[in-house]
Design a protein around this motif. Structure first.
Motif, PDB file in Angstrom:
ATOM      1  N   CYS A 121       4.789  -4.001   9.760  1.00 55.78           N
ATOM      2  CA  CYS A 121       4.960  -2.571   9.538  1.00 55.78           C
ATOM      3  C   CYS A 121       5.212  -1.873  10.870  1.00 55.78           C
ATOM      4  CB  CYS A 121       3.728  -1.982   8.855  1.00 55.78           C
ATOM      5  SG  CYS A 121       2.218  -2.108   9.841  1.00 55.78           S
ATOM      6  N   SER A 172      11.387   4.470   7.604  1.00 47.12           N
ATOM      7  CA  SER A 172      10.979   3.416   6.667  1.00 47.12           C
ATOM      8  C   SER A 172      12.166   2.913   5.859  1.00 47.12           C
ATOM      9  CB  SER A 172       9.882   3.943   5.735  1.00 47.12           C
ATOM     10  OG  SER A 172       9.526   2.986   4.775  1.00 47.12           O
ATOM     11  N   PRO A 205       7.298  -0.700   5.899  1.00 50.12           N
ATOM     12  CA  PRO A 205       6.335   0.396   5.748  1.00 50.12           C
ATOM     13  C   PRO A 205       6.075   1.093   7.083  1.00 50.12           C
ATOM     14  CG  PRO A 205       5.501  -1.654   4.787  1.00 50.12           C
ATOM     15  CD  PRO A 205       6.704  -2.013   5.601  1.00 50.12           C
ATOM     16  N   ASP A 239       8.110   3.820   2.274  1.00 49.65           N
ATOM     17  CA  ASP A 239       6.672   3.565   2.164  1.00 49.65           C
ATOM     18  C   ASP A 239       6.007   4.131   3.400  1.00 49.65           C
ATOM     19  OD1 ASP A 239       4.128   2.664   1.792  1.00 49.65           O
ATOM     20  OD2 ASP A 239       4.627   0.536   1.710  1.00 49.65           O
ATOM     21  N   ARG A 252       2.514   5.881   4.919  1.00 48.60           N
ATOM     22  CA  ARG A 252       1.094   6.075   4.673  1.00 48.60           C
ATOM     23  C   ARG A 252       0.440   6.747   5.872  1.00 48.60           C
ATOM     24  NH1 ARG A 252      -1.033   2.820   0.487  1.00 48.60           N
ATOM     25  NH2 ARG A 252       0.718   2.224  -0.859  1.00 48.60           N
ATOM     26  N   HIS A 262      -3.557   7.197  -1.536  1.00 50.07           N
ATOM     27  CA  HIS A 262      -2.415   6.977  -0.662  1.00 50.07           C
ATOM     28  C   HIS A 262      -2.814   6.830   0.802  1.00 50.07           C
ATOM     29  CE1 HIS A 262       1.934   6.821  -0.640  1.00 50.07           C
ATOM     30  NE2 HIS A 262       2.007   7.675   0.360  1.00 50.07           N
ATOM     31  N   TYR A 304      -1.669  -3.810   2.368  1.00 48.17           N
ATOM     32  CA  TYR A 304      -0.712  -3.046   3.165  1.00 48.17           C
ATOM     33  C   TYR A 304      -0.160  -3.883   4.318  1.00 48.17           C
ATOM     34  CZ  TYR A 304       1.468   0.638   5.851  1.00 48.17           C
ATOM     35  OH  TYR A 304       2.391   1.390   6.533  1.00 48.17           O
TER      36      TYR A 304
END
Length: 550
Positions: free
Chosen positions: A235, A254, A260, A289, A291, A420, A471
């Motif tokens: 990520c 992203s 992510p 994605d 977060r 989330h 994740y």
């Protein structure tokens, strides 16, 4: 004859998926969980009665800065005291590889300034047996690790590696961007958890210059994100927003990279776009994605005038930071400095003097825990004047603490409830002289589950285990299920929590740090081997491994 190496009996199993708790036995062979349910008596070579305790997957700390400390403390204290079994290093784009020898002193000063790591410890204990990211991974993998360890490849050391000292002074050329992208892609294929960067305006590095990642333009950020995308794993972690990357840039990054994006941090309070919860809701309509990372504790800063590194948001303390330590008292006593300092301090802290408290003092112990607003009123002074005089009268040893964010518990509860958001921001390994948020997991379970009842136990455990494992694509971890790795923590739900901070002097080079003791964390296993038993760490336990995303 024993069938399993270890059987844990009679626990309340909370498996990390969010599913309802149940009473069960758990059997372990080697490093794996092999059975969950009713297991025949005498089936284990070792059997541990966990009646009355919750058995959960080991906790995963997604935001640490153990990059240097791991070299002298592979037990990764104090995180290993708190039920944490996996940590992620290299957050915010900082780290100590790749670096060439001439760049190492500057990087150490960057870590001192931006992450408040004691320079004395870095100089005394960082052994430079590596230069490239691969060599750093090999070095970490060979250590007697108490915990599982993954790490980002960091933008700041990559920039230093390619641009040298100019990394903190200018944008990169297209050729230099290509070289950095190749390093990042190779690091991803060599086991990095992802690529981390910072565009935060608050991240000031060595010698008062911005950290190198802040000099990157949009093209550089997209090129390095694309390198992660080509590797097809991991990520992108961003400390921000800032510079060329606004909040709206994150979903575009992203989508462009196919990876992510995790950004740090969304804190409880009002923003220019409404409350933090409303800002979080805005993410749900974005593509990609993306977060936000949140903390479950108030974010505090602690500082004293002897070492003003953490006070440098106030201009007068930037001046003090560049004065040798032995000359700082004379500066603070100078009436001209004081005349500049008082209005600057009031501009910075004026609205929250009631949240600036006296935290430690050899001379003024009776004032510990009281706000500067109260103390100044009793002394007939302005709070800034009281802060200066208390420091001078205490030989600059007084320590002050200010709540910087997450002071609004109602808003913080809303963030914690949101599926989330990812819980982290412990900063373990950084700011060791002023905070200890490595204890976030038992704090979450004690404060937010038992006391405030904001989260149920199953959701809280999922946030600490299954959610981050999914994740980061850390296969086989974050759940109690047959075939998974035996990373496990047994805790008492009626007592789990943390103690007040205490200061210890156990760091290389004579540096100190603050730590918190764990309550109710009774047993911890990493890859099937105990690192904590009956509430006491097992010295020299080293079952941890280097972990990679899959």
């Amino acid at each position: 004859m024993a069938t399993f190496d270890l059987v844990l009996r009679g626990a309340t199993v909370v498996d990390g998926t969010g599913a309802p708790r149940r009473t069960a036995d758990v059997a372990v062979s080697g490093d794996r969980i092999v059975e969950v349910g009713d297991i025949a008596p005498g089936a284990g070579g070792e059997e541990v009665d966990l009646t009355g305790l919750v058995l959960a997957p080991g906790f995963i700390d997604i935001h640490t800065h153990f990059d240097a400390q791991i070299l002298w403390d592979p037990a990764l204290t104090p995180s290993s005291w708190y039920g944490v079994t996996t940590v992620v290093l290299g957050n915010c784009g900082f780290g100590i590889a790749p670096l060439k020898p001439p760049q190492r002193p500057t990087m150490m000063r960057t870590l001192e300034t931006v992450e408040d790591m004691p320079l004395a410890s870095l100089e005394a204990a960082v052994t430079w047996s590596f230069e490239t990211f691969d060599e750093y991974v090999d070095t970490v993998s060979a250590l007697p690790l108490a915990l599982n360890v993954g790490t980002y490849v960091g933008h700041t050391p990559v920039r230093y590696y390619v641009l040298g000292e100019e990394a903190a002074a200018r944008e990169a050329t297209p050729a230099e961007i290509d070289r950095m992208a190749a390093i990042v892609e190779h690091a991803m294929r060599s086991g990095a958890m992802g690529f981390a960067t910072s565009v935060s305006g608050g991240h000031v590095g060595a010698y008062g210059k911005p950290v190198p990642s802040r000099l990157a333009n949009e093209a550089e950020h997209y090129a390095l994100a694309a390198a992660v995308g080509r590797a097809g794993i991991g990520c992108i972690m961003i400390a921000g927003p800032g510079g060329p990357l606004s909040l709206k840039s994150f979903p575009a990054l992203s989508v462009a990279s196919g990876r992510p994006v995790l950004w740090s941090a969304l804190l409880a309070g009002h923003t220019s776009r409404g409350t933090s919860v409303e800002l979080l809701e805005a993410h749900l309509g974005w593509e990609g994605d993306v977060r936000p990372q949140i903390a479950c504790r108030p974010v505090v800063g602690q500082a004293n005038f002897a070492n003003p590194m953490t006070l440098q948001r106030v201009e007068c303390f930037k001046e003090a930071a560049h004065v040798p330590q032995e000359g700082r008292r004379a500066l603070y006593e100078d009436p001209e400095w004081r005349a500049r300092a008082v209005p600057q301090m009031e501009a910075q802290w004026g609205p929250r003097w009631d949240r600036v408290t006296l935290a430690e003092s050899p001379t003024f112990g009776d004032l510990v825990g009281r706000s500067l607003e109260e103390i100044a009123k009793e002394r007939g002074q302005r709070p800034a004047e009281a802060m200066i005089d208390l420091s001078l009268d205490d030989d600059l040893l007084t320590r002050f603490t200010v709540v910087l964010a997450n002071g609004d518990e109602e808003q913080l509860a809303g963030l914690l409830r949101h599926p989330h958001a990812l819980v982290g921001l412990s900063d373990a390994g950084a700011h060791v002289g002023q905070l200890c948020d490595a204890c976030f997991a038992p704090y979450l379970l004690g404060h937010w589950v038992r006391e405030q009842q904001v989260l149920d136990l199953e959701t809280a455990v999922w946030k600490l285990t299954g959610q981050p494992a999914d994740y980061f694509r850390i296969a086989g971890r974050g759940r109690i299920a047959p075939g998974g790795f035996a990373d496990l923590v047994a805790f008492d739900p009626s007592t789990v929590g943390v103690s007040p901070l205490r200061r210890v002097h156990d760091q290389p080079g004579g540096a100190d740090r603050v730590v918190s003791d764990a309550y109710g964390i009774e047993h911890v296993w990493v890859n099937g081997h105990a690192i904590r038993r009956d509430g006491t760490p097992i010295q020299a336990a080293a079952p941890g491994r280097f972990v990679r995303p899959e």
